[in-house]
Structure formats: structure tokens, C-alpha cells
Write a protein that holds these residues in place. Structure first.
Motif, PDB file in Angstrom:
ATOM      1  N   ARG A 101       0.817  -1.214   0.165  1.00 41.60           N
ATOM      2  CA  ARG A 101       0.089  -0.021  -0.154  1.00 41.60           C
ATOM      3  C   ARG A 101       0.810   1.349   0.019  1.00 41.60           C
ATOM      4  NH1 ARG A 101      -5.374  -0.753   4.170  1.00 41.60           N
ATOM      5  NH2 ARG A 101      -6.432  -2.086   2.542  1.00 41.60           N
ATOM      6  N   LEU A 102       2.014   1.191   0.691  1.00 41.07           N
ATOM      7  CA  LEU A 102       2.904   2.312   0.582  1.00 41.07           C
ATOM      8  C   LEU A 102       3.309   2.634  -0.840  1.00 41.07           C
ATOM      9  CD1 LEU A 102       5.491   1.799   3.530  1.00 41.07           C
ATOM     10  CD2 LEU A 102       3.780   3.593   3.244  1.00 41.07           C
ATOM     11  N   LEU A 103       3.715   1.788  -1.820  1.00 39.27           N
ATOM     12  CA  LEU A 103       3.897   1.948  -3.041  1.00 39.27           C
ATOM     13  C   LEU A 103       2.821   2.714  -3.950  1.00 39.27           C
ATOM     14  CD1 LEU A 103       5.234  -1.375  -4.228  1.00 39.27           C
ATOM     15  CD2 LEU A 103       6.702   0.792  -3.968  1.00 39.27           C
ATOM     16  N   ASP A 104       1.485   2.436  -3.185  1.00 40.56           N
ATOM     17  CA  ASP A 104       0.143   3.196  -4.248  1.00 40.56           C
ATOM     18  C   ASP A 104       0.179   4.649  -3.403  1.00 40.56           C
ATOM     19  OD1 ASP A 104      -0.660   0.884  -5.581  1.00 40.56           O
ATOM     20  OD2 ASP A 104      -1.798   0.397  -3.982  1.00 40.56           O
ATOM     21  N   LEU A 105       0.554   4.668  -2.262  1.00 36.77           N
ATOM     22  CA  LEU A 105       0.369   6.015  -1.531  1.00 36.77           C
ATOM     23  C   LEU A 105       1.552   6.884  -2.202  1.00 36.77           C
ATOM     24  CD1 LEU A 105      -0.039   5.446   2.238  1.00 36.77           C
ATOM     25  CD2 LEU A 105      -1.487   6.768   0.764  1.00 36.77           C
ATOM     26  N   ALA A 106       2.901   6.413  -2.316  1.00 37.71           N
ATOM     27  CA  ALA A 106       3.851   7.132  -2.986  1.00 37.71           C
ATOM     28  C   ALA A 106       3.757   7.645  -4.333  1.00 37.71           C
ATOM     29  CB  ALA A 106       5.207   6.201  -2.712  1.00 37.71           C
ATOM     30  N   ASN A 107       2.863   6.524  -5.077  1.00 37.60           N
ATOM     31  CA  ASN A 107       2.724   7.045  -6.482  1.00 37.60           C
ATOM     32  C   ASN A 107       1.643   8.049  -6.653  1.00 37.60           C
ATOM     33  OD1 ASN A 107       4.447   5.323  -7.965  1.00 37.60           O
ATOM     34  ND2 ASN A 107       3.279   3.521  -7.615  1.00 37.60           N
ATOM     35  N   SER A 108       0.691   8.143  -5.672  1.00 38.16           N
ATOM     36  CA  SER A 108      -0.218   9.209  -5.745  1.00 38.16           C
ATOM     37  C   SER A 108       0.289  10.520  -5.487  1.00 38.16           C
ATOM     38  CB  SER A 108      -1.366   8.653  -4.414  1.00 38.16           C
ATOM     39  OG  SER A 108      -0.820   9.007  -3.248  1.00 38.16           O
TER      40      SER A 108
ATOM     41  N   PHE B  95      10.215  -2.253  -0.180  1.00 38.46           N
ATOM     42  CA  PHE B  95      11.206  -1.266   0.277  1.00 38.46           C
ATOM     43  C   PHE B  95      12.370  -0.894  -0.978  1.00 38.46           C
ATOM     44  CE2 PHE B  95      15.696  -0.495   1.803  1.00 38.46           C
ATOM     45  CZ  PHE B  95      15.464   0.806   2.718  1.00 38.46           C
ATOM     46  N   LYS B  96      12.675  -1.965  -1.729  1.00 36.57           N
ATOM     47  CA  LYS B  96      13.589  -1.782  -2.911  1.00 36.57           C
ATOM     48  C   LYS B  96      12.801  -0.763  -4.007  1.00 36.57           C
ATOM     49  CE  LYS B  96      16.275  -5.754  -2.332  1.00 36.57           C
ATOM     50  NZ  LYS B  96      16.645  -6.978  -2.598  1.00 36.57           N
ATOM     51  N   LYS B  97      11.390  -1.048  -4.237  1.00 35.86           N
ATOM     52  CA  LYS B  97      10.646  -0.315  -5.006  1.00 35.86           C
ATOM     53  C   LYS B  97      10.639   1.209  -4.597  1.00 35.86           C
ATOM     54  CE  LYS B  97       8.028  -4.260  -6.804  1.00 35.86           C
ATOM     55  NZ  LYS B  97       7.085  -5.033  -6.915  1.00 35.86           N
ATOM     56  N   LEU B  98      10.394   1.278  -3.394  1.00 34.19           N
ATOM     57  CA  LEU B  98      10.268   2.711  -2.770  1.00 34.19           C
ATOM     58  C   LEU B  98      11.479   3.426  -3.097  1.00 34.19           C
ATOM     59  CD1 LEU B  98       8.314   1.969   0.652  1.00 34.19           C
ATOM     60  CD2 LEU B  98       7.427   3.381  -1.325  1.00 34.19           C
ATOM     61  N   GLU B  99      12.793   2.684  -2.675  1.00 33.18           N
ATOM     62  CA  GLU B  99      14.067   3.476  -2.997  1.00 33.18           C
ATOM     63  C   GLU B  99      14.273   3.806  -4.301  1.00 33.18           C
ATOM     64  OE1 GLU B  99      17.404   1.904   0.027  1.00 33.18           O
ATOM     65  OE2 GLU B  99      16.668   0.290  -1.301  1.00 33.18           O
ATOM     66  N   ALA B 100      13.723   3.047  -5.364  1.00 33.24           N
ATOM     67  CA  ALA B 100      13.827   3.541  -6.775  1.00 33.24           C
ATOM     68  C   ALA B 100      12.762   4.606  -7.240  1.00 33.24           C
ATOM     69  CB  ALA B 100      13.820   2.240  -7.551  1.00 33.24           C
ATOM     70  N   MET B 101      11.837   4.815  -6.442  1.00 34.53           N
ATOM     71  CA  MET B 101      10.939   5.963  -6.905  1.00 34.53           C
ATOM     72  C   MET B 101      11.349   7.227  -6.944  1.00 34.53           C
ATOM     73  SD  MET B 101       7.392   4.566  -5.180  1.00 34.53           S
ATOM     74  CE  MET B 101       6.504   5.672  -5.943  1.00 34.53           C
ATOM     75  N   PRO B 102      11.304   8.028  -8.172  1.00 35.44           N
ATOM     76  CA  PRO B 102      11.877   9.262  -8.044  1.00 35.44           C
ATOM     77  C   PRO B 102      11.058  10.184  -7.316  1.00 35.44           C
ATOM     78  CG  PRO B 102      10.896   8.762 -10.266  1.00 35.44           C
ATOM     79  CD  PRO B 102      10.881   7.416  -9.284  1.00 35.44           C
ATOM     80  N   GLY B 103      11.473  11.196  -6.792  1.00 33.86           N
ATOM     81  CA  GLY B 103      10.887  12.149  -6.016  1.00 33.86           C
ATOM     82  C   GLY B 103      10.298  11.781  -4.647  1.00 33.86           C
ATOM     83  N   LEU B 104      10.809  10.617  -4.219  1.00 29.45           N
ATOM     84  CA  LEU B 104      10.488  10.330  -2.970  1.00 29.45           C
ATOM     85  C   LEU B 104      11.861   9.982  -2.106  1.00 29.45           C
ATOM     86  CD1 LEU B 104       8.490   9.108  -0.839  1.00 29.45           C
ATOM     87  CD2 LEU B 104       8.842   6.823  -1.577  1.00 29.45           C
ATOM     88  N   ASP B 105      12.038  10.646  -1.238  1.00 31.11           N
ATOM     89  CA  ASP B 105      13.248  10.882  -0.437  1.00 31.11           C
ATOM     90  C   ASP B 105      12.965   9.534   0.642  1.00 31.11           C
ATOM     91  OD1 ASP B 105      15.620  11.535   0.682  1.00 31.11           O
ATOM     92  OD2 ASP B 105      14.960  13.335   1.736  1.00 31.11           O
ATOM     93  N   ILE B 106      13.646   8.557   0.549  1.00 31.09           N
ATOM     94  CA  ILE B 106      13.621   7.573   1.619  1.00 31.09           C
ATOM     95  C   ILE B 106      15.021   7.409   2.042  1.00 31.09           C
ATOM     96  CG2 ILE B 106      13.797   5.751  -0.374  1.00 31.09           C
ATOM     97  CD1 ILE B 106      11.900   4.040   1.433  1.00 31.09           C
TER      98      ILE B 106
END
Length: 179
Positions: free
Chosen positions: A2-9, A48-59
Motif C-alpha cells: 500500500r505504501l507504493l500506491d501512496l507514494a505513486n499518488s 522497500f527496494k521499489k520505494l527506494e527506486a521511486m523518483p521524487g520520494l526521499d527514502i
């Protein structure tokens, strides 16, 4: 996930901080003899790896730990206080405890409830027919939140408020829900 969806939103536009001890624990759980623990840990690490790779998200991960605190959620609350952070969780059982201790908790499950469709199939609603739809005999109205409602057979009621039965709910890429 669900974090991925939130981050993409775009809702997660600030820094997301994950304690290093939690990552280490997930990595050790991947070796667990319990299939369910192993599966959940692998899935969490993939997320976690997918979140790290997301542009614009400072993780980032932090080394802070409270080794004298054994319960994971109490440890997380201690870290949140140390770095002046909010807690983002799907664990409903721990939320009241955190709030009682003065921490701000963002409940992913509550957020999903708030964002679910206002109505569902089989319900009736009162709606004013404001314009014609794309198909013959269709009328279109809007709910208070801006959700567009397509009313089959509604064209003949233009300008009137009618009682309509919801046949289906469809989410669109325009972030509007159509009924």
C-alpha cells in the motif's frame, strides 16, 4: 505494498525514514523456517527496494535503535520521538497507544476507508440531472464531492432531482469516480 500506491499518488512527498534495525530483521526473517514469515519479509523487502527506486520520494534508513526496548512498536515510537517524526502504519492495534503518548500516527487503513467510494452498487441516491451523457438517453449529475454520476435513462429528467439506483462504481484515471 500500500505504501507504493501512496507514494505513486503523491501523498508521500516528504522524507520516508525506515530504521535500519527493521531492514536487518526483515533480511534475517527471509531465512526463517516459517513460510508465512519468510513470504511477508520478502514482500516487505521488495516493497522497500521499489520505494527506494521511486523518483521524487526521499527514502532513507537510519541507524537509531533502542536496544533496551524489546517490543518493536515501542522502539519505533522511541525513534519517532527522537527524530520528531510521524508514524505511518497499517497496524490498528498500536495506534491508540501512540496517540496517547503524543505521537502523530497516520493510519493507512483509515486512509483507505476515507478514500473508498461514497456509494456502492445496489444503493439508491438522490441526484440532480445536469446535462446529457455520451450515450443516447443518458443524463449526468454530480455528487457533492465532484464525483460524476452517469444516469441511464436520465436524459428525460434534465434539471430534475431523481432517485437513482447505483448499478456499478468505476474509478477512472482522472481521479473521479463514475457511478
Amino acid at each position: 505494498p500500500r505504501l507504493l500506491d501512496l507514494a505513486n499518488s503523491g501523498l508521500l512527498d516528504h522524507q520516508l525514514v525506515i530504521p535500519q534495525y527493521a531492514i536487518k530483521e526483515l533480511q534475517s526473517n527471509v531465512e526463517s523456517g516459517d513460510d508465512q514469515i519468510r513470504f511477508k519479509s520478502k514482500k516487505a523487502l521488495d516493497t522497500f527496494k521499489k520505494l527506494e527506486a521511486m523518483p521524487g520520494l526521499d527514502i532513507r534508513t537510519i541507524e537509531k535503535d533502542a536496544p533496551d526496548i524489546q517490543e518493536h512498536y515501542l522502539k519505533l515510537m522511541w525513534i519517532a520521538r527522537q527524530i520528531d517524526a510521524n508514524i505511518l502504519t497499517a497496524d490498528i492495534s498500536k495506534i491508540q497507544q501512540s496517540e496517547m503518548e503524543g505521537l502523530k500516527v497516520i493510519n493507512i487503513n483509515f486512509l483507505s476507508q476515507v478514500l473508498k467510494p461514497i456509494t456502492s452498487a445496489g444503493e439508491h441516491l438522490q441526484i440532480k440531472v445536469l446535462r446529457f451523457g455520451k450515450e443516447p438517453r443518458q443524463g449526468v449529475g454530480y455528487l457533492d464531492d465532484g464525483t460524476m454520476v452517469v444516469i441511464n435513462g436520465g436524459a428525460e429528467f434534465m434539471g430534475q432531482t431523481i432517485r437513482a439506483l447505483v448499478l456499478s462504481v468505476k474509478s477512472t484515471s482522472k481521479f473521479r469516480r463514475e457511478l
